[in-house]
Design a protein around this motif. Structure first.
Motif, PDB file in Angstrom:
ATOM      1  N   VAL A 154       7.771 -12.804   1.627  1.00 54.42           N
ATOM      2  CA  VAL A 154       6.795 -12.738   0.540  1.00 54.42           C
ATOM      3  C   VAL A 154       7.482 -12.244  -0.726  1.00 54.42           C
ATOM      4  CG1 VAL A 154       4.608 -11.743  -0.236  1.00 54.42           C
ATOM      5  CG2 VAL A 154       4.989 -12.136   2.215  1.00 54.42           C
ATOM      6  N   THR A 155       7.215 -12.905  -1.838  1.00 53.36           N
ATOM      7  CA  THR A 155       7.673 -12.468  -3.154  1.00 53.36           C
ATOM      8  C   THR A 155       6.479 -12.446  -4.100  1.00 53.36           C
ATOM      9  OG1 THR A 155       9.916 -13.352  -2.886  1.00 53.36           O
ATOM     10  CG2 THR A 155       9.134 -13.021  -5.135  1.00 53.36           C
ATOM     11  N   ILE A 156       6.167 -11.280  -4.634  1.00 57.35           N
ATOM     12  CA  ILE A 156       5.079 -11.150  -5.613  1.00 57.35           C
ATOM     13  C   ILE A 156       5.641 -10.421  -6.828  1.00 57.35           C
ATOM     14  CG2 ILE A 156       2.769 -10.271  -6.087  1.00 57.35           C
ATOM     15  CD1 ILE A 156       2.200 -10.429  -3.111  1.00 57.35           C
ATOM     16  N   LEU A 157       6.120 -11.191  -7.794  1.00 59.33           N
ATOM     17  CA  LEU A 157       6.675 -10.596  -9.005  1.00 59.33           C
ATOM     18  C   LEU A 157       5.584  -9.970  -9.861  1.00 59.33           C
ATOM     19  CD1 LEU A 157       9.259 -13.341 -10.003  1.00 59.33           C
ATOM     20  CD2 LEU A 157       9.780 -11.019  -9.257  1.00 59.33           C
ATOM     21  N   ASP A 158       4.403 -10.560  -9.842  1.00 64.97           N
ATOM     22  CA  ASP A 158       3.313 -10.135 -10.723  1.00 64.97           C
ATOM     23  C   ASP A 158       2.234  -9.419  -9.921  1.00 64.97           C
ATOM     24  OD1 ASP A 158       4.159 -11.622 -13.325  1.00 64.97           O
ATOM     25  OD2 ASP A 158       4.337 -13.097 -11.719  1.00 64.97           O
ATOM     26  N   PHE A 159       2.617  -8.327  -9.290  1.00 62.81           N
ATOM     27  CA  PHE A 159       1.711  -7.552  -8.454  1.00 62.81           C
ATOM     28  C   PHE A 159       0.506  -7.067  -9.265  1.00 62.81           C
ATOM     29  CE2 PHE A 159       0.221  -3.828  -6.158  1.00 62.81           C
ATOM     30  CZ  PHE A 159       0.348  -4.183  -4.825  1.00 62.81           C
ATOM     31  N   ASN A 160       0.766  -6.605 -10.498  1.00 60.71           N
ATOM     32  CA  ASN A 160      -0.326  -6.085 -11.329  1.00 60.71           C
ATOM     33  C   ASN A 160      -1.356  -7.154 -11.646  1.00 60.71           C
ATOM     34  OD1 ASN A 160       0.886  -3.611 -11.342  1.00 60.71           O
ATOM     35  ND2 ASN A 160       1.677  -3.754 -13.430  1.00 60.71           N
ATOM     36  N   GLN A 161      -0.902  -8.360 -11.999  1.00 56.15           N
ATOM     37  CA  GLN A 161      -1.825  -9.439 -12.337  1.00 56.15           C
ATOM     38  C   GLN A 161      -2.600  -9.904 -11.100  1.00 56.15           C
ATOM     39  OE1 GLN A 161       1.386  -9.298 -13.804  1.00 56.15           O
ATOM     40  NE2 GLN A 161       0.190  -8.379 -15.461  1.00 56.15           N
ATOM     41  N   LEU A 162      -1.940  -9.895  -9.941  1.00 59.69           N
ATOM     42  CA  LEU A 162      -2.603 -10.352  -8.728  1.00 59.69           C
ATOM     43  C   LEU A 162      -3.705  -9.402  -8.287  1.00 59.69           C
ATOM     44  CD1 LEU A 162      -2.694 -12.506  -6.518  1.00 59.69           C
ATOM     45  CD2 LEU A 162      -0.983 -11.178  -5.250  1.00 59.69           C
ATOM     46  N   PHE A 163      -3.543  -8.106  -8.609  1.00 60.25           N
ATOM     47  CA  PHE A 163      -4.521  -7.128  -8.138  1.00 60.25           C
ATOM     48  C   PHE A 163      -5.218  -6.370  -9.270  1.00 60.25           C
ATOM     49  CE2 PHE A 163      -1.734  -7.689  -4.429  1.00 60.25           C
ATOM     50  CZ  PHE A 163      -2.698  -8.080  -3.504  1.00 60.25           C
ATOM     51  N   GLY A 164      -5.022  -6.814 -10.501  1.00 54.45           N
ATOM     52  CA  GLY A 164      -5.819  -6.287 -11.597  1.00 54.45           C
ATOM     53  C   GLY A 164      -5.427  -4.919 -12.114  1.00 54.45           C
ATOM     54  N   PHE A 165      -4.160  -4.505 -11.956  1.00 52.83           N
ATOM     55  CA  PHE A 165      -3.714  -3.220 -12.494  1.00 52.83           C
ATOM     56  C   PHE A 165      -3.366  -3.366 -13.976  1.00 52.83           C
ATOM     57  CE2 PHE A 165      -2.989  -2.624  -7.971  1.00 52.83           C
ATOM     58  CZ  PHE A 165      -3.472  -1.338  -7.775  1.00 52.83           C
ATOM     59  N   THR A 166      -3.823  -2.429 -14.776  1.00 46.68           N
ATOM     60  CA  THR A 166      -3.589  -2.487 -16.227  1.00 46.68           C
ATOM     61  C   THR A 166      -3.021  -1.177 -16.757  1.00 46.68           C
ATOM     62  OG1 THR A 166      -5.879  -1.810 -16.636  1.00 46.68           O
ATOM     63  CG2 THR A 166      -5.433  -4.184 -16.577  1.00 46.68           C
ATOM     64  N   ASP A 167      -2.332  -0.417 -15.899  1.00 45.72           N
ATOM     65  CA  ASP A 167      -1.830   0.895 -16.318  1.00 45.72           C
ATOM     66  C   ASP A 167      -0.460   0.836 -16.988  1.00 45.72           C
ATOM     67  OD1 ASP A 167      -0.316   0.259 -14.121  1.00 45.72           O
ATOM     68  OD2 ASP A 167      -0.951   1.964 -12.895  1.00 45.72           O
ATOM     69  N   GLY A 168       0.109  -0.370 -17.131  1.00 48.52           N
ATOM     70  CA  GLY A 168       1.375  -0.511 -17.843  1.00 48.52           C
ATOM     71  C   GLY A 168       2.608  -0.241 -17.021  1.00 48.52           C
ATOM     72  N   ILE A 169       2.461   0.114 -15.753  1.00 45.97           N
ATOM     73  CA  ILE A 169       3.612   0.351 -14.871  1.00 45.97           C
ATOM     74  C   ILE A 169       3.969  -0.960 -14.185  1.00 45.97           C
ATOM     75  CG2 ILE A 169       4.463   1.612 -12.864  1.00 45.97           C
ATOM     76  CD1 ILE A 169       2.473   3.833 -13.556  1.00 45.97           C
ATOM     77  N   GLN A 170       5.178  -1.424 -14.378  1.00 51.75           N
ATOM     78  CA  GLN A 170       5.592  -2.697 -13.792  1.00 51.75           C
ATOM     79  C   GLN A 170       5.702  -2.559 -12.273  1.00 51.75           C
ATOM     80  OE1 GLN A 170       9.295  -4.219 -15.310  1.00 51.75           O
ATOM     81  NE2 GLN A 170       9.161  -6.131 -14.161  1.00 51.75           N
ATOM     82  N   ARG A 171       5.114  -3.502 -11.543  1.00 54.36           N
ATOM     83  CA  ARG A 171       5.168  -3.479 -10.075  1.00 54.36           C
ATOM     84  C   ARG A 171       5.513  -4.873  -9.554  1.00 54.36           C
ATOM     85  NH1 ARG A 171       0.543  -0.519 -11.357  1.00 54.36           N
ATOM     86  NH2 ARG A 171       0.548   1.666 -10.654  1.00 54.36           N
ATOM     87  N   SER A 172       6.393  -4.900  -8.576  1.00 56.72           N
ATOM     88  CA  SER A 172       6.699  -6.140  -7.860  1.00 56.72           C
ATOM     89  C   SER A 172       6.854  -5.794  -6.385  1.00 56.72           C
ATOM     90  CB  SER A 172       7.991  -6.783  -8.385  1.00 56.72           C
ATOM     91  OG  SER A 172       7.853  -7.157  -9.736  1.00 56.72           O
ATOM     92  N   TYR A 173       6.577  -6.777  -5.549  1.00 55.50           N
ATOM     93  CA  TYR A 173       6.554  -6.543  -4.095  1.00 55.50           C
ATOM     94  C   TYR A 173       7.338  -7.636  -3.393  1.00 55.50           C
ATOM     95  CZ  TYR A 173       4.457  -6.643   0.637  1.00 55.50           C
ATOM     96  OH  TYR A 173       4.252  -6.682   1.992  1.00 55.50           O
ATOM     97  N   PHE A 174       8.111  -7.229  -2.380  1.00 55.68           N
ATOM     98  CA  PHE A 174       8.912  -8.177  -1.602  1.00 55.68           C
ATOM     99  C   PHE A 174       8.850  -7.770  -0.134  1.00 55.68           C
ATOM    100  CE2 PHE A 174      10.734  -7.320  -5.747  1.00 55.68           C
ATOM    101  CZ  PHE A 174      10.705  -8.571  -6.331  1.00 55.68           C
TER     102      PHE A 174
END
Length: 430
Positions: A154-174
């Motif tokens: 699994v590669t999710i570069l846009d973790f924040n967009q996928l789950f609606g986070f708007t706190d400005g902290i960049q997150r990605s998941y692998f």
């Protein structure tokens, strides 16, 4: 939004609308019946398969998925109830039956919601997220000599967009999941672990805890499904959450993650194997045993001591993961997540040389680096499924440049392959 990015975004929305007008050919959820807890993960996974690989901005793919799934979750899902599930536990707390939803009908509704979102966004596109640190991700997986392919990644570069986070902290998941006894558990983990992480109450304040506990929560969810559908499979897993300047790695079983910093391997974890003294003791205290049958096995069967699933081997095979956190300094080169089909054949100390050798051969292009690592494991004798996911934390060309500069300035190479400098590296990588 730059003109080129806006054009790509508009083309993606138009392409999705064109495809949705066709009556057939859309991907479907992997399971026919879903519990309510499984809806979000399954629908997100199906939509990402539908929308991915179209050349549009990845943040827009994630945002479209989020918007459509949110519409579904705000609907009255009782219209999709197919039947009551069987009792999944004998305890009073869990003896209630649960609603099972028809996934085909639910996904059809989800596609209608997606069409509504695309029609709205044709008129007004959402604003893209602020640009963060770029990541360069390459993955490759092969069945090898095994009869079935049971790995998932699994590669999710846009973790924040996928789950609606708007706190400005960049997150990605692998993540890499290595299934055994069938692919159901690996499929399930690949669809749900990141969704469980995103909804964990500790994610913002204690992301390491959220990532660790997501394994156990997903295990509980899958065991309900396994009992309901008589599934016996299991899966190991290793997951990485990049969160700002912190790297969190969680794992259970023998899939592994390796960080390379300034050309040197950094050990992040110790895999869960039955022969580990603490694992053997835990299993024996529970009444199980560890025996040698070609390799060390739990109760003479499984060669891993922790996994999601494996309903027949609970509690000896634990669903509880471990986690570690590494503070990033900006000098880290890349992260490699892979299953045991890779790490049983290629040592951690060999990985930096293989990657840097590939970069030297390609002039700093990392595009096929995962294939190079998979080939190295196969050439070293691995017959298992092999999955490798490489995440460059800096531009691969810059990684190569720094390696070559180190060798020339310091007058000694980062690796000693029986020669000196870049030429020896190239020979080794062959």
């Amino acid at each position: 939004m730059a003109a080129e990015e806006e054009a790509a975004a508009r083309e993606l929305v138009a392409a999705v609308l064109r495809e949705l007008s066709a009556p057939e050919g859309h991907p479907r959820p992997q399971n026919r019946s879903l519990s309510r807890a499984e809806v979000e993960g399954e629908l997100c996974e199906a939509l990402l398969r539908l929308l991915g690989g179209r050349g549009g901005p990845s943040w827009l793919v994630a945002s479209l998925t989020r918007a459509a799934v949110d519409q579904v979750l705000q609907s009255d899902l009782t219209a999709f109830v197919e039947r009551k599930g069987d009792d999944v536990e004998e305890s009073q707390e869990d003896s209630k039956t649960e609603d099972l939803l028809n996934s085909d009908a639910l996904f059809k509704h989800c596609l209608t919601c997606l069409q509504d979102v695309c029609n709205q966004w044709q008129k007004q596109l959402p604003s893209p997220p602020a640009s963060g640190t770029p990541l360069y991700v390459f993955a490759h997986a092969i069945r090898n000599t095994r009869r079935k392919m049971e790995d998932r990644h699994v590669t999710i570069l846009d973790f924040n967009q996928l789950f609606g986070f708007t706190d400005g902290i960049q997150r990605s998941y692998f993540a890499v999941f290595d299934g055994h006894g069938g692919v159901d558990a690996a499929n399930y983990a690949a669809s749900h672990v990141h969704s469980v992480v995103a909804h964990h109450e500790a994610l913002v304040l204690d992301p390491a805890r959220a990532l660790k506990e997501a394994f156990q929560r997903t295990d509980v969810m899958f065991l309900k499904k396994a009992k309901r559908e008589r599934l016996r499979s299991g899966t190991t897993g290793v997951c990485a959450l990049l969160e700002g300047e912190r790297l969190h790695v969680a794992w259970l079983g023998d899939s592994q993650a390796l960080l390379v910093q300034q050309g040197a391997p950094v050990t992040l974890m110790e895999p869960h194997k039955p022969e580990r003294e603490d694992e053997r003791e835990r299993i024996e205290v529970l009444g199980g045993c560890v025996t040698y049958m070609g390799c060390w096995r739990v109760n003479g069967t499984l060669a891993v001591s922790r996994a999601i699933g494996d309903i027949d081997q609970k509690p000896y095979v634990s669903g509880e993961g471990d986690v570690t956190t590494h503070i990033l300094s900006g000098t880290e080169d890349f992260l490699v997540l892979a299953c045991d089909g890779f790490y049983d054949a290629v040592t951690s100390s060999e990985v930096p040389g293989l990657v840097l050798g590939h970069l030297q051969e390609t002039g700093g292009n990392g595009q096929h680096v995962a294939e190079r690592l998979v080939s190295a494991a196969k050439e070293a004798g691995s017959s298992d499924n092999i999955t490798v996911l490489v995440v460059f934390l800096r531009d691969p060309a810059k990684v190569l440049e720094d390696f070559l500069a180190h060798g020339s300035v310091e007058a000694e190479p980062l690796f000693d392959f029986g020669g000196g400098g870049a030429e020896a590296l190239s020979d080794h990588a062959g």
